[in-house]
Enzyme design. Structure first.
Site, PDB file in Angstrom:
ATOM      1  N   HIS A  14     -25.280  15.751  52.258  1.00 34.05           N
ATOM      2  CA  HIS A  14     -26.613  15.195  52.485  1.00 34.05           C
ATOM      3  C   HIS A  14     -27.643  16.245  52.098  1.00 34.05           C
ATOM      4  CE1 HIS A  14     -29.416  12.695  55.346  1.00 34.05           C
ATOM      5  NE2 HIS A  14     -30.066  13.171  54.291  1.00 34.05           N
ATOM      6  N   HIS A  16     -30.938  16.425  49.140  1.00 36.88           N
ATOM      7  CA  HIS A  16     -31.709  15.762  48.078  1.00 36.88           C
ATOM      8  C   HIS A  16     -32.116  16.812  47.046  1.00 36.88           C
ATOM      9  CE1 HIS A  16     -32.217  12.108  50.578  1.00 36.88           C
ATOM     10  NE2 HIS A  16     -32.153  12.971  51.570  1.00 36.88           N
ATOM     11  N   HIS A 196     -28.990   6.133  54.421  1.00 36.23           N
ATOM     12  CA  HIS A 196     -29.704   6.779  55.527  1.00 36.23           C
ATOM     13  C   HIS A 196     -29.901   5.700  56.591  1.00 36.23           C
ATOM     14  CE1 HIS A 196     -30.440  10.004  52.775  1.00 36.23           C
ATOM     15  NE2 HIS A 196     -31.369  10.595  53.514  1.00 36.23           N
ATOM     16  N   GLU A 199     -32.076   7.338  61.635  1.00 39.23           N
ATOM     17  CA  GLU A 199     -32.810   8.608  61.681  1.00 39.23           C
ATOM     18  C   GLU A 199     -34.068   8.426  62.531  1.00 39.23           C
ATOM     19  OE1 GLU A 199     -34.518   9.770  57.924  1.00 39.23           O
ATOM     20  OE2 GLU A 199     -35.070  11.775  58.604  1.00 39.23           O
ATOM     21  N   ASP A 278     -30.346  18.534  54.114  1.00 37.53           N
ATOM     22  CA  ASP A 278     -31.347  17.521  53.754  1.00 37.53           C
ATOM     23  C   ASP A 278     -32.276  18.017  52.626  1.00 37.53           C
ATOM     24  OD1 ASP A 278     -32.302  14.976  53.935  1.00 37.53           O
ATOM     25  OD2 ASP A 278     -33.313  15.196  55.869  1.00 37.53           O
ATOM     26  N   ASP A 279     -33.359  18.725  52.961  1.00 37.07           N
ATOM     27  CA  ASP A 279     -34.323  19.225  51.960  1.00 37.07           C
ATOM     28  C   ASP A 279     -34.511  20.731  52.166  1.00 37.07           C
ATOM     29  OD1 ASP A 279     -35.259  16.621  50.779  1.00 37.07           O
ATOM     30  OD2 ASP A 279     -35.808  16.256  52.869  1.00 37.07           O
TER      31      ASP A 279
HETATM   32 ZN   LIG Z   1     -32.032  12.662  53.668  1.00 35.08          ZN
END
Ligand SMILES: [Zn+2]
Length: 340
Positions: A14, A16, A196, A199, A278-279
């Site tokens: 996971h 991006h 996703h 969340e 994630d980021d």
């Molecule tokens: Zn994500």
């Protein structure tokens, strides 16, 4: 001495690619594209005081990806930056809706990303595949169109690294049933499926993704423990959750602190819960830091973290032989880490 949490070998499921871009790269791309940075000092680019502030920068960074070469560069850098922190294999998201709307071609984006990942693999030995995400802000019809184009590319032999589809962006106010045709098409073309879910929403969102969209993995799944039956089913069926605790605190603002995060309770409930960033560039994060901060906040031992890393291998979409090889490699790499 190398950080012990960096030394743990890891997969990541996971992450991006648009959230991995170095501030210095954003600055160079902005210059190339004739755009002024929204901050005076590039070091302040990824500092935000609100979710809106985060989104403003997020969209700005997206707009800097203007051609194939830009996609190639960020794909390459996303891997070489993560390897020192233990990355050994990744399945990376890319979300092209905004760029397609601006006139870019999916084939060109995939070609650029593929070249970048191939160059990084040749240099580091770390393999990576791609997951094409639908952006829920653009609706179900755009999602179907995206998957349709992807299937076409795969038939033409141009998207071999894209092994699955997913969906991200906003959860609130989105009816997942709108995405049934897109997921059915993806499955019929033998693409793997994730989404996703849970969340920003309750467990019903996760149920719908599993039952209606028939996804094999859940990205985030933060609210799963609120539903005992769903928790039991997900653990019995080994449905993987790609959990991102630091992101849940910093981006979604759903958990106040890491120590209040349910990750440890997810693991204790028998869920196949993995750890992911994630980021990472946008939240001053890397995989080693994710493992370290979660272990410290939730009082998890090195042994526990090694088990998380091995569960990551199980949760990949590699073939059985590939999983066996990677697991054996992880065990060999973990041995000195755990006995130190
Ligand atoms: Zn994500």
């Amino acid at each position: 001495m190398k950080d012990v949490y960096d030394a743990i070998p890891k997969v990541e499921l996971h992450c991006h690619v648009e959230g991995t871009i170095r501030p210095s790269t954003v600055a160079e791309l902005a210059k190339k594209n004739g755009r002024a940075l929204p901050v005076g000092n590039v070091e302040d680019l990824y500092r935000y005081d609100s979710l809106n502030g985060f989104l403003e920068i997020f969209w700005f960074v997206q707009e800097m990806l203007a051609d194939q070469g830009d996609w190639e560069r960020i794909a390459y850098e996303s891997i070489v930056d993560a390897v020192p922190h233990g990355l050994r294999y990744r399945e990376t998201f890319f979300t092209p809706a905004r760029h397609l709307r601006a006139g870019q071609d999916l084939g060109g984006i995939v070609d650029g990303l593929t070249r970048g990942l191939e160059a990084a693999e040749a240099e580091t030995g770390v393999g990576s595949m791609l997951i094409c995400d639908m952006d829920r802000a653009y609706g179900g019809a755009a999602g179907l169109e995206l998957v349709d184009r992807l299937v076409e590319l795969r038939k033409a032999g141009r998207a071999a690294r894209v092994i699955g589809v997913g969906m991200d962006s906003t959860e609130l106010g989105v009816d997942l049933h709108d995405y049934v045709p897109a997921y059915e098409l993806a499955r019929s073309a033998r693409l793997r499926c994730t989404a996703h879910a849970g969340e920003d929403t309750g467990p019903l969102n996760i149920w719908t993704a599993v039952e209606v969209l028939k996804v094999e993995r859940i990205d985030h799944g933060l609210s799963i423990l609120e539903d005992a039956e769903l928790t039991k089913r997900a653990s019995a069926e080994r449905i993987a959750l790609t959990v991102c605790p630091n992101s849940n605190v910093v981006i979604a603002n759903k958990v106040e602190t890491l120590s209040a995060h349910p990750f440890r309770r997810m693991r204790e409930a028998g869920l196949l819960a993995t750890l992911n960033t994630d980021d990472p560039a946008m939240t001053d994060l890397d995989l080693g830091k994710e493992y370290r901060t979660v272990a410290e906040a939730l009082d998890l031992s090195l042994q526990d973290m090694a088990a998380v890393a091995l569960d990551g291998v199980e949760a990949t979409w590699l073939e059985d032989a590939g999983k066996r090889d990677l697991r054996a490699r992880f065990l060999a790499e973990l041995e000195p880490v755990l006995s130190a």
